[in-house]
Design an enzyme around this catalytic site. Structure first.
Site, mmCIF file in Angstrom:
data_model
loop_
_atom_site.group_PDB
_atom_site.id
_atom_site.type_symbol
_atom_site.label_atom_id
_atom_site.label_comp_id
_atom_site.label_asym_id
_atom_site.label_seq_id
_atom_site.Cartn_x
_atom_site.Cartn_y
_atom_site.Cartn_z
ATOM 1 C CE1 TYR A 1 -2.504 2.683 3.299
ATOM 2 C CE2 TYR A 1 -2.805 2.986 1.434
ATOM 3 C CZ TYR A 1 -2.733 3.627 2.935
ATOM 4 O OH TYR A 1 -3.306 4.902 2.875
ATOM 5 C CG ASP B 1 -2.691 -3.230 7.534
ATOM 6 O OD1 ASP B 1 -3.117 -1.843 7.980
ATOM 7 O OD2 ASP B 1 -4.522 -2.957 8.451
ATOM 8 C CB ILE C 1 -7.194 -3.114 7.027
ATOM 9 C CG1 ILE C 1 -8.218 -1.575 7.196
ATOM 10 C CG2 ILE C 1 -6.773 -3.373 5.693
ATOM 11 C CD1 ILE C 1 -7.802 -0.532 6.562
ATOM 12 C CE LYS D 1 -9.087 0.861 3.256
ATOM 13 N NZ LYS D 1 -9.163 1.916 1.932
#
Lengths: 494, 443
Positions: free
Chosen positions: A145, A230, A232, A272
């Site tokens: 990302y 992470d 997410i 998300k």
């Protein structure tokens, strides 16, 4: 006057405004089904807009949650005054239950190990402040990302050293790659404090396999460093294989009372899974009480609004609703992904096999004029200008193979997706008409040289700001031919 | 089996994580612990500790509640929630335009229209805590210094220094002139920083002052700005208590000073504001940075990604603060009520034989207990503080926690309780002072 700090004047925020193409072009000419059917379709934004219609009726049915009431009685004052950095207890309990549900209840989480932060952006930065000093490094598998370049490095002074993954094995993390990254860090005299993975991966859209997670756990155990996972996108896993959290692997290996247990930390957010990026709800989960304590104090710099904590505690405590929501969320994500994948296939474009996320990792290597990042940029420009679709070039995610693009599918309706696919199909067939396209390419190059000064190869798009593209620094130099008027600086300085 | 060599966590965590710069070991926080363990309650625990160390504004909630009752739609995006979707997705670090506009208007109203604010210069952050830290990251490098007048809000030790690595050098103020900042004190602080090889990047003032509870005079503000210009450094004015001035005419914002000078030197001035004190909404995390410097605005906006305000909250407050009738009435009424409270506590303390610094703003008064000290030292002050905490059962903030150079001063909050509770607190103080008189007479 004008003396600002080094942090303020450096480029590590990654948003140099000299290169505007993708985002700005979209902003200038945004597609709209009714008002602007020829505009640019935004496929560079990883947002989940597919299930907001499910949240709206819930809100209507639960006026107390919105109206800051409990059993019809106003608790406005209580919430207005609530600024305890330990977080709203009911919300933390609801959040850990939700996280457990997402993991099929194969792991359970303790609300006392949760630190609430204003979004995962804040959570990741806070963890860096807690785990690393200025000049230390974290290893990250590529592609990653683009926002990490800012979130992990900007104010913390921490460095990122990439663990290079390639299409030869589906971009999976391998031991040689991790070791190579570690050696690279040592060469640069950087002390490695840990590894940060995104699982499910952004931009790949895949979940990590158990053996990858095992590999990582072994590595951090051996080197006595941290692992941040992470997660997410954990709630966006829409098909098998099912999501396996690093916590689950630790538990299965009976490592939950050992030292390594305290060196694994999870980041989560509702941006998300629930499609609520505006509400700024992030969390750090750690089994190290010192980390929890330090991060909790640091969260003072980015607390979650008590108004929002209250609303979401009510929503997440409605287990019937969340179960239905997640099931429908997965269904819709799967359909949308299938439509994109099959549509691209018909255009002769393949995607990496994916089972999660809000995007596909698309293989357009065969459409490149040459196996270079310059060619990737050229292709990208064509797609933005001629095909009128904004997508994210792999180079912005630090991918070492040119030709891969991240294409988002969850931030639009079915019909918009169909249109995007149609446009791509026509584009691909037009490429077949070689001579014409060669002329177009030449004039496009001239246009580019005359109109903009742009920084090559390092563009990245943030999933978050509707702002300009970013300049990002690398730890290696991709080879490309320089054209005139292109300022290609590979600025490695923070 | 491998031998586990116990590695201390300091090897694994950052220096920042294990440092004590978060400041939570100071008396300021120890008092809170005592309160948490035995909190006063009008009905259930009348002998508990009364919390007078928390600068919260609870006197005007009814106005907010009434507004929300009459305007349901601001909490719910209207019938059928048409605006919900857009709001839930809104994470643009520019912030909701309507909210910035409303904030700018509110800030203008507080200043009686004597200054204008451009909504595009407003950067939103999750509270003033975040705003102050963010500005420090932007204006100074690790190892640099900010000059801060004493006594100051104890939280600054953490907010300005902890993760930024920036140092605070105090500008010493004392009671000889009501703790006003003087050019000599400014210069002395600057020299002190230089002698420690620290590069001074700016001055940070709180106006109205916490903990003094008084506004800074025009002439002093001009002196400070002149000093900053002369040394080519920044000036941050934390105006978080600007709406809590008892009389509107008494507060002069640095914005007004700039206006009067035709914005000369404006590019070094930055204002911090928040709704935590004036509106009593600390839980909603609403802070702002207002800068006259374009580079600072741009950078601050980007950095605010780490500390954005929930769009749900921005929406609610945009509606509320755009309602002029509401804000005019709120500002006026809030001022009157705070003034009334202030008068009440000052009179009560006077009757008990205690003097306070003349105040005109804020949620607290600056009380002088130096005549009561066993010895005119920090130790003497802490001993007295302990007695007040454990015997009188009042949690107040000792001046040493605010880095006051004169021992014996205490900050006493009055707006975070009912009038009845304040009366009880004053009775206890009165009794305490009476007992001390008796003791000293009998010695």
């Amino acid at each position: 006057m004008g003396l600002l700090s080094r942090k303020a004047t450096c480029n590590t925020h990654g948003q140099d405004s000299s290169y505007f193409l993708g985002w700005q072009e979209y902003e200038k000419n945004p597609y709209n089904e009714v008002n602007n059917p020829n505009g640019i379709i935004q496929m560079g934004l990883a947002e989940n807009q597919l299930c907001l219609d499910l949240l709206e009726p819930w809100l209507m049915k639960n006026p107390d949650a919105l109206g800051l009431k409990r059993d019809g009685i106003s608790i406005f004052k209580e919430l207005a005054l609530f600024q305890d950095y330990n977080g709203f207890p009911a919300f933390k309990r609801a959040l850990v239950d939700f996280m457990g549900e997402i993991r099929g209840n194969k792991v359970s989480f303790d609300p006392n190990h949760v630190v609430l932060t204003a979004g995962a952006t804040s959570a990741n930065e806070t963890l860096m402040f807690c785990l690393a000093d200025q000049g230390d490094a974290f290893l990250l598998p590529t592609p990653y990302y683009p926002g990490f370049d800012r979130d992990l490095r900007w104010r913390t002074g921490v460095e990122i050293v990439p663990i290079h993954c390639t299409s030869s094995n589906g971009f999976k993390v391998t031991l040689p790659a991790i070791e190579q990254a570690y050696r690279q860090a040592q060469k640069r005299k950087l002390r490695v404090k840990g590894v940060l993975i995104t699982n499910p991966s952004n931009p790949l859209g895949t979940t990590m396999a158990r053996d990858e997670l095992d590999l990582l756990i072994n590595f951090i155990e051996d080197r006595q460093i941290h692992l941040i996972s992470d997660e997410i996108y954990s709630g966006t896993v829409f098909t098998s294989p099912s999501f396996v959290s690093v916590m689950e692997v630790l538990k299965d290996r009976n490592l939950d009372q050992t030292q390594v247990w305290e060196r694994v930390h999870i980041v989560y957010s509702l941006s998300k899974d629930l499609g609520l990026p505006g509400f700024r709800v992030g969390a750090i989960y750690s089994n190290d009480p010192v980390v929890v304590s330090a991060a909790t104090k640091m969260s003072s710099f980015g607390l979650v609004s008590s108004q929002t904590q209250y609303l979401l505690s009510a929503m997440l405590l409605d287990k019937k609703f969340t179960k239905e929501y997640m099931a429908e969320n997965h269904k819709r994500l799967q359909k949308q992904q299938k439509d994109l994948v099959s549509g691209l296939e018909k255009a002769g474009i393949r995607c990496l096999d994916s089972n999660a996320g809000l995007f596909c990792w698309v293989d357009m290597r065969h459409l490149l004029k040459s196996n270079t990042f310059e060619a990737e940029m050229e292709l990208w420009q064509k797609i933005v200008y001629h095909v009128k679709i904004n997508i994210s070039p792999g180079s912005s995610c630090h991918c070492i193979e040119p030709g891969w693009f991240r294409v988002c599918f969850a931030n639009m309706s079915e019909s918009t997706l169909k249109l995007a696919i149609q446009r791509l199909k026509s584009f691909v067939s037009s490429i077949g008409m070689k001579s014409q396209s060669h002329q177009e390419l030449k004039s496009l190059r001239r246009k580019a040289r005359n109109n903009w000064v742009f920084r090559l190869s390092l563009q990245s798009f943030y999933d978050r700001e509707q702002d300009t593209t970013t300049k990002v620094s690398f730890s290696y130099r991709p080879h490309f031919m320089s054209l005139s008027n292109i300022a290609a600086t590979l600025d490695a300085a923070a | 089996m491998a031998i586990e060599i116990e590695k201390p966590s300091s090897v694994r965590l950052s220096k920042v994580a294990i440092s004590k710069t978060h400041g939570e070991d100071s008396p300021y926080f120890a008092g809170w612990k005592a309160y948490d363990e035995n909190p006063y309650d009008e009905i259930h625990n009348q002998s508990g500790v009364i919390q007078m160390g928390l600068a919260e504004n609870q006197v005007s909630f009814d106005l907010l509640e009434k507004y929300l009752e009459e305007h349901h739609e601001v909490s719910s995006w209207g019938k059928g929630a048409p605006g919900f979707r857009e709001n839930a997705l809104f994470q643009d670090y520019h912030g909701l335009k309507s909210f910035r506009q409303a904030m700018a208007n509110f800030m203008e109203q507080i200043r009686g229209g004597k200054a204008k604010f451009d909504p595009d210069r407003i950067v939103l952050t999750a509270g003033a805590t975040a705003a102050n830290e963010l500005l420090t990251f932007i204006l100074a490098d690790p190892g640099d210094a900010l000059l801060v007048p004493t006594p100051y809000y104890p939280g600054f030790d953490r907010d300005l220094r902890w993760r930024t690595g920036v140092k605070i050098v105090p500008i010493h103020c004392n009671s000889s002139n009501n703790f006003q900042i003087t050019p000599e004190a400014l210069e002395a602080a600057y020299q002190s920083a230089e002698s420690m090889d620290l590069k001074v990047r700016g001055i940070l003032i709180t106006n109205p002052s916490n903990p003094l509870g008084s506004t800074i005079q025009s002439s002093v503000l001009n002196d400070i700005l002149d000093f900053a210009a002369h040394k080519n450094i920044h000036l941050v004015s934390d105006e978080i208590y600007s709406g809590s001035t008892f009389s509107p005419s008494e507060f002069v914002s640095i914005a007004e000073i700039l206006r009067n000078r035709n914005y000369k030197d404006a590019e070094r001035v930055h204002i911090v504001y928040s709704l935590s004190k004036d509106l009593g909404l600390p839980g909603f995390r609403v802070g702002t940075i207002y800068s006259y410097n374009d580079d600072v605005v741009t950078t601050a906006r980007r950095m605010s990604s780490f500390t954005l305000i929930s769009s749900q909250t921005q929406h609610l407050l945009a509606c509320m603060l755009s309602n002029h009738e509401f804000t005019q009435n709120y500002i006026k009424t809030n001022r009157e009520r705070l003034n009334k409270r202030y008068d009440m506590i000052i009179q009560g303390l006077k009757k008990a034989g205690i003097e306070c610094l003349k105040g005109n703003a804020g949620l607290f008064c600056w009380m002088n207990l130096s005549p009561l000290l066993n010895e005119p030292t920090r130790q003497g002050e802490l001993e007295l503080w302990n007695i007040i905490l454990n015997q009188v059962k009042l949690n107040i903030s000792p001046g040493s926690s605010c880095h006051c150079s004169e021992p014996g001063w205490f900050r006493v909050c009055f707006a975070n309780m009912s009038e009845q509770t304040l009366r009880v607190a004053l009775q206890r103080i009165h009794k305490f002072m009476e007992q001390r008189k008796v003791c000293s007479v009998n010695q």
